[in-house]
Write a protein that holds these residues in place. Structure first.
Motif, mmCIF file in Angstrom:
data_model
loop_
_atom_site.group_PDB
_atom_site.id
_atom_site.type_symbol
_atom_site.label_atom_id
_atom_site.label_comp_id
_atom_site.label_asym_id
_atom_site.label_seq_id
_atom_site.Cartn_x
_atom_site.Cartn_y
_atom_site.Cartn_z
ATOM 1 N N ASP A 37 0.865 -1.185 0.000
ATOM 2 C CA ASP A 37 0.000 0.000 0.000
ATOM 3 C C ASP A 37 0.897 1.229 0.000
ATOM 4 O O ASP A 37 1.292 1.727 1.055
ATOM 5 N N TRP A 53 -6.333 0.016 -2.030
ATOM 6 C CA TRP A 53 -7.670 -0.366 -1.577
ATOM 7 C C TRP A 53 -8.646 -0.502 -2.734
ATOM 8 O O TRP A 53 -9.457 -1.433 -2.768
ATOM 9 N N THR A 70 -3.563 -6.737 3.292
ATOM 10 C CA THR A 70 -2.669 -5.607 3.056
ATOM 11 C C THR A 70 -1.340 -5.906 3.730
ATOM 12 O O THR A 70 -1.288 -6.371 4.862
ATOM 13 N N THR A 73 -0.675 -1.656 5.562
ATOM 14 C CA THR A 73 -1.253 -0.315 5.561
ATOM 15 C C THR A 73 -0.806 0.440 6.806
ATOM 16 O O THR A 73 -0.793 -0.108 7.904
ATOM 17 N N TYR A 79 -4.013 7.979 6.109
ATOM 18 C CA TYR A 79 -5.364 7.538 6.442
ATOM 19 C C TYR A 79 -5.613 7.751 7.933
ATOM 20 O O TYR A 79 -4.791 7.361 8.762
ATOM 21 N N VAL A 84 -9.484 3.664 7.832
ATOM 22 C CA VAL A 84 -8.907 2.336 7.599
ATOM 23 C C VAL A 84 -9.878 1.252 8.051
ATOM 24 O O VAL A 84 -10.079 0.243 7.366
ATOM 25 N N GLN A 87 -12.600 0.926 5.474
ATOM 26 C CA GLN A 87 -12.097 0.258 4.270
ATOM 27 C C GLN A 87 -11.965 -1.247 4.500
ATOM 28 O O GLN A 87 -12.333 -2.057 3.635
ATOM 29 N N ALA A 88 -11.430 -1.617 5.661
ATOM 30 C CA ALA A 88 -11.227 -3.038 5.965
ATOM 31 C C ALA A 88 -12.561 -3.766 6.067
ATOM 32 O O ALA A 88 -12.713 -4.887 5.556
ATOM 33 N N LEU A 91 -13.980 -4.213 2.548
ATOM 34 C CA LEU A 91 -13.251 -5.228 1.789
ATOM 35 C C LEU A 91 -13.528 -6.621 2.334
ATOM 36 O O LEU A 91 -13.576 -7.602 1.584
#
Length: 321
Positions: A37, A53, A70, A73, A79, A84, A87-88, A91
């Motif tokens: 990342d 991402w 990742t 990250t 971020y 974060v 995003q996690a 995902l």
């Protein structure tokens, strides 16, 4: 038996190529895939740095069974940790639970872009510890309020969160990071086959948890060409993370590695098509207690022959470990 992974090296390929390679790596038989990342490549010759991402979202849809992570990250500068966590969680849902959030304290190379400077290691670790607390609280569900020395969170909540939420891996390089990872992480991440890291991780509460390593290789039927490419694009790897974390850009890495020779690179990175050389390098990780090892094929445009070789020759040999 160790799990063998494939690295989506965002510094050396653009997003369409990375997605294509992810699908091909799953088809070749790799157990898991990790993605760097970055905002910058380490050296100009690598030539890429797409958003990890967004790319992983596409990879999650294009693949079916391979685990994703990742690697790693940084949740402190580019971020905010609350972002974060979101995003996690997203995902994790897109991958049907195949995603692990790998976290680390970061490098100046990528984090300086927001103009907040690059503090000393102790302060960075303080920031990182706060960030991990925020991320874990959000992934546990419910509203989160947090007031720390470095971060504030005001009534944050993740509205789309799978069950179970993504696991958290943590990169370690010394006593401070091992102590934190052993206490709060679900797995350990490192780039050196150093058994002492695992011992410190165990002592802090990490005993029995997975540990993931990473190994660069440069496959080519022409060994000299492989050494040339590894030297051109990956000579930064030998600097060690205490150095690599501090340099601010590709020009700095070029200057810091100007006296690294091709012989130096060939001694530290398996180059060519010798399966045994890669097996021996992976064995250093497994002997040091690592349960997972992700391979990096150096050279963005050289993934297809590496994956074909891996499927036919390398992975069968590594399975015997």
């Amino acid at each position: 038996m160790a799990q063998i992974g494939y690295t989506l090296m965002t510094e050396q390929a653009g997003p369409p190529a990375l997605v294509h390679d992810a699908v091909a790596a799953e088809r070749a038989g790799f157990d898991f895939e990790v993605s760097s990342d970055h905002y910058f490549p380490w050296l100009d010759s690598q030539g890429h740095a797409p958003n990890a991402w967004v790319t992983l979202g596409a990879v999650a849809q294009a693949t079916e069974t391979v685990d994703l992570m990742t690697y790693v990250t940084c949740p402190t500068f580019r971020y905010h940790p609350a972002v974060v966590a979101q995003q996690a969680a997203t995902l994790g849902l897109l991958s049907n639970g195949r995603f692990t959030l790998g976290l680390g304290a970061g490098e100046n190379l990528n984090e300086h872009i927001v103009g907040r400077g690059w503090p000393g290691a102790n302060e960075r670790h303080e920031m990182f510890a706060e960030a991990v607390d925020i991320i874990k609280a959000l992934l546990d569900g419910g509203y989160v309020n947090f007031v720390g020395q470095h971060y504030r969170v005001d009534s944050a909540k993740l509205w789309d969160l799978g069950e179970p939420p993504p696991r958290i891996g943590m990169a370690v390089s010394g006593a401070q990071s091992c102590e934190l990872a052993g206490r709060v992480a679900d797995l350990m991440i490192a780039v050196e086959p150093d058994a002492s890291l695992g011992e410190q991780f165990d002592a802090a509460g990490g005993k029995g948890k997975p540990r993931v390593g990473q190994l660069p290789v440069c496959y080519d039927t022409d060994k000299d060409a492989a050494i040339e490419r590894a030297h051109d694009q990956f000579r930064w790897f030998g600097g060690g993370w205490k150095v690599n974390a501090e340099l601010p850009g590709p020009a700095g890495f070029a200057g810091a590695t100007q006296f690294v020779t091709k012989d130096d690179v060939a001694e530290s990175i398996p180059c060519g098509s010798d399966v045994d050389a890669v097996v021996d390098a992976v064995r250093q990780f497994t002997d040091a207690g690592f349960t997972h090892v992700a391979l990096v094929q150096i050279g963005g445009e050289h993934q297809a022959p590496f994956l074909e070789w891996s499927e036919k020759e390398l992975l069968p040999a590594l399975r015997e470990l």
